[in-house]
Write an enzyme that holds these catalytic residues in place. Structure first.
Site, mmCIF file in Angstrom:
data_model
loop_
_atom_site.group_PDB
_atom_site.id
_atom_site.type_symbol
_atom_site.label_atom_id
_atom_site.label_comp_id
_atom_site.label_asym_id
_atom_site.label_seq_id
_atom_site.Cartn_x
_atom_site.Cartn_y
_atom_site.Cartn_z
ATOM 1 C CB CYS A 17 -19.809 38.532 1.600
ATOM 2 S SG CYS A 17 -20.101 40.336 1.712
ATOM 3 C CB CYS A 22 -0.758 0.060 1.082
ATOM 4 S SG CYS A 22 -1.847 -1.267 1.307
ATOM 5 C CG ASP A 26 -36.187 -4.903 0.828
ATOM 6 O OD1 ASP A 26 -35.914 -6.032 0.169
ATOM 7 O OD2 ASP A 26 -36.095 -4.816 2.101
ATOM 8 C CG ASP A 64 -35.774 -2.583 6.351
ATOM 9 O OD1 ASP A 64 -35.471 -3.364 5.232
ATOM 10 O OD2 ASP A 64 -36.277 -3.107 7.147
#
Length: 819
Positions: free
Chosen positions: A86, A19, A502, A700
């Site tokens: 601003c 890595c 679902d 869910d």
């Protein structure tokens, strides 16, 4: 602050030398990088570069490599923001500073969200903002400080408006009274005299400009000197020009042609009074845009009775720690999240879930901070306090959504960055054109046109157009049970053509019950049910719990299952009493080469009744088929009708048999069914549905997380798992699916409101700036008065904010459908 040629940044996701090498090679390959050293132990990278590299570049490069940069996000309250210019200026200052990866400033909320390296502290960020001409301090969540600040600001503006109005009225009457009352001008000339009138006007206007109007100069002049003019600069230039010219006419009239010797003190005085009035009305209206957050913050308890050293003492909520036992009396508000340890009561959770019926609470059941205890008394152990509480997370989610930057806002900010300089240039050109080609008195006409252009321009309206609508819209959404976790979902949801649901736990209650167990000839039903329950006891799936509960109701004693194995989306397997028990779908049976023919017709019949069918095999032979029924949620039918009414197509994705899914779809009026789908196949199903347009997915469970992340907009039911919620763009509080239709209604209403605001803000400036410059004068001899320009400018911002506040009256989609 770190050197501009060295960037030290944390890197996440590295776990080996490979890595490190990958990150180093990616960084060293970047143009402008002189050297890159990556340290696995400290999970950081040190990059030396030639000055062309920014933290944003490094962050983007690390993300592409697959090792995200470790950055911190801080929110600051910004004082002194007066217009969209601003906003652009503060963002530019922050984004240009070393150590900062990105900054987004919200004009309506007066906040800045800054992503930065950990070594860049709040004091350094505040200094960057201060160098740009504004003040910054760390934001306090829940808008307690913001509300106090808004109240103080509105109070101060009201005071300034009163003073400026009292002083400006005599100035206006002395100079313009003759236009209202015939002979008034002659009466002034005959009594106090014109010169004395001018002297009085000079004195009163001076008090206004250096009193209530000082704020325009205090902010506008430094910004102008820095080459970054804002709205205050326009007002300062316009009023100073009118005041300066009038002062010369009053005290040194010989310096000007006789035809041009007119005073415009009333323009300067009334401009300041009207603009202050506009700011006051705007401040009051903006204060109402954060009403939803204040309501949520008001749900917090202030004190609680806590066990300490064997006694129960009353303590501020801030002093409650995880593990403390909190005692609750009837009618009290629950202070923090916890688990009941003794007692029993009913708790009103409607402010969190939207469910009006109180929920029974007894030992071992969770309670949520901010909800209200009923008539019973109980004690609970604190499990989450402070920012970890559900209520705190909801507030943080709403604040995050209210501070969101929609894609359309980027264009607005780029325009407003150059808007004020362009307006100043137009004012100069108008002045020059009148001086060169205008009729006499040229100087007076040129002054009126130049001042009117400076005053009528309104960058405020452009800056407020998007964020005020977002603040009010997301706040109203929270009141209707919808939390937008990601701001761009507010814009994306309005473009969705298909909503895919679902089935289990979303369209259904998620509390299935065992209804049927049919066995083949010669098999004992109770024995099979006991073996099924023994296996399913090892699973957390709702269907598994239904089987276990069914066995217990039948009075069966469960054996222990060994070698349990779950096959995601297909079924489970274990050894019970020496028998290999396999439970699952028809596909699982076919994979195991177990013929389901003996009970196939009965299974089809159960599926047509809308039940979930399970096949049971023992030692490689089919022994039973079982059915589980999961009641459809009461709110599902009206929700589907509401979505159809809004022109949205509804689909259902489920692992159930086609016959079961079709029965549910027919009952609810669902347009399209994708059945017998494995969890990893939901993403592919969404891809197919995209043929009909952009797709939202509502789910869910843990197995819904990939689909929620893959959909154009992911919507998680708030009663679902944490993983599902983290993967979603929108979260629904509670069980009521009507919130899905509400989310679409709020999205469409908010985006319509934003388009209205932007049309007004840009149209106003495009239309009225040329008129202020004198475009109509050759046609009808009309030259816009600077006072009318000030009134129009003040009204412009107020109209934008007032239009956004209409979103507070958006009705729930279900209530419209019922009517």
């Amino acid at each position: 602050m770190q050197s501009q040629r060295v960037i030290r940044i944390g890197v996440d996701g590295m776990n080996c030398a490979s890595c490190v090498g990958r990150v180093e090679r990616a960084l060293q390959a970047r143009e402008g990088v002189e050297s890159a050293e990556v340290n696995l132990a400290t999970a950081s990278a040190t990059i030396r570069h030639d000055g062309r590299l920014t933290v944003q570049d490094v962050e983007h490069l690390l993300d592409e490599t697959g090792y995200p940069a470790r950055l911190e996000t801080s929110i600051f309250d910004i004082d002194g923001l007066s217009c969209a210019s601003c906003v652009a200026r503060v963002e530019a200052a922050l984004n240009a500073a070393p150590g900062i990866a990105g900054a987004e400033v919200n004009f309506a909320a007066g906040t800045a969200k800054v992503r930065h390296l950990p070594q860049v502290g709040p004091a350094q960020i505040a200094t960057i903002v201060a160098d740009a001409g504004y003040r910054a301090q760390p934001h306090q969540s829940g808008q307690d400080r913001a509300a106090d600040h808004e109240q103080q600001q509105a109070g101060a503006l009201k005071h300034h408006v009163l003073i400026a109005s009292v002083l400006a009225l005599p100035v206006f009457l002395l100079e313009m009274g003759g236009h209202v009352v015939p002979g008034f001008h002659d009466m002034v000339a005959a009594t106090i005299g014109i010169r004395t009138s001018w002297m009085l006007q000079f004195l009163l206007t001076t008090l206004i400009l250096f009193g209530p109007g000082r704020q325009f100069f205090r902010h506008g002049v430094p910004a102008l000197l820095k080459g970054a003019p804002d709205m205050n600069s326009l007002v300062a230039l316009g009023t100073a020009a009118a005041y300066g010219f009038s002062t010369v006419v009053t005290f040194w009239p010989a310096l000007l042609p006789e035809a041009s010797r007119n005073v415009y003190f009333e323009a300067a005085a009334v401009i300041v009074a009207l603009l202050l009035l506009g700011r006051y009305l705007e401040a009051r209206a903006k204060g109402r845009t954060g009403e939803a957050i204040r309501k949520l913050s008001g749900l917090r308890a202030r004190t609680a009775r806590v066990e300490r050293d064997g006694a129960v003492v009353e303590l501020p909520v801030e002093q409650i720690e995880v593990g403390d036992v909190v005692h609750l009396q009837p009618g009290e508000r629950i202070a923090v999240d916890g688990m009941v340890v003794s007692g029993r009561s009913w708790v009103d959770e409607s402010m969190i879930t939207g469910e009006p019926i109180p929920v029974e609470k007894s030992e071992g059941m969770p309670v949520t901070g901010g909800t209200i205890n009923g008539n019973g008394a109980f004690a609970f152990r604190a499990t989450r306090v402070g920012s970890d509480m559900v209520l705190s997370q909801i507030i943080a989610m709403v604040e995050e959504a209210q501070g969101a930057r929609l894609p359309i806002q980027g264009l607005v900010n780029r325009v407003t960055l150059y808007f004020v300089p362009v307006v100043i240039a137009v004012a100069v050109l108008a002045f020059a054109a009148w001086m060169l080609w205008g009729p006499e008195p040229r100087l007076a006409h040129a002054l009126v046109a130049g001042v009117a252009v400076l005053i009528i321009a309104c960058p405020c309206a452009m800056g407020l157009a998007t964020p005020t609508s977002i603040m009010v819209g997301t706040g109203r959404a929270a009141e209707l049970g919808v939390l937008f976790r990601k701001g761009d979902a507010l814009q994306a949801l309005q473009s969705v053509d298909v909503v895919a649901f679902d089935k289990t736990g979303t369209l259904t209650e998620g509390r299935p019950t065992l209804t049927d167990v049919e066995v083949v000839a010669g098999i004992e039903r109770r024995e099979v049910l006991a073996q099924m329950a023994a296996v399913e006891a090892k699973s957390e799936h709702p269907v598994a719990r239904a089987v276990v509960e069914g066995a217990r109701e039948a009075g069966l004693i469960l054996e222990t299952a060994d070698d349990f194995r779950a096959m995601t989306g297909q079924g489970v397997r274990a050894t019970v009493g020496g028998h290999d028990i396999l439970i699952g779908t028809i596909h699982l049976m076919q994979q195991e080469q177990i013929a389901p023919d003996a009970l196939a017709s009965r299974a089809d019949e159960l599926a047509r009744q809308g039940k979930t069918v399970l096949f049971v095999a023992r030692d490689g032979h089919l022994v039973a088929v079982a059915a589980v029924a999961d009641p459809i949620r009461d709110s599902a039918r009206s929700m589907v009708a509401d979505l159809h009414e809004q022109g949205v197509k509804v689909a259902m994705i489920t692992g159930d048999r086609k016959a079961t899914a079709d029965r549910v779809a027919q009952e609810l009026g669902i347009d399209e069914v994708v059945a017998e789908v494995m969890p990893d196949g939901k993403v592919a199903a969404l891809t197919r549905l995209r043929g009909s347009g952009a797709v939202a997915f509502v789910g869910d469970g843990i197995n819904d997380a990939p689909a929620l992340a893959s959909a154009d907009v992911g919507v998680a039911v708030g009663t679902g798992t944490d993983i599902a919620i983290e993967s979603a763009d929108v979260v629904l509080m509670g069980h009521d699916l009507g919130a899905v239709a509400n989310a679409f209604a709020i999205s469409r209403a908010t985006m319509t409101n934003i388009r209205q605001n932007l049309f007004w803000a840009f149209g106003y400036n495009i239309l009225l700036i040329p008129i202020a410059a004198g475009m109509l004068y050759p046609l009808n001899g009309i030259l816009l008065s600077p006072m009318l320009a000030a009134g129009a400018m003040a009204l412009s911002s107020v109209l934008v904010v007032s239009n956004a506040l209409r979103l507070r009256r958006v009705r729930p989609a279900t209530s419209r459908h019922d009517q």
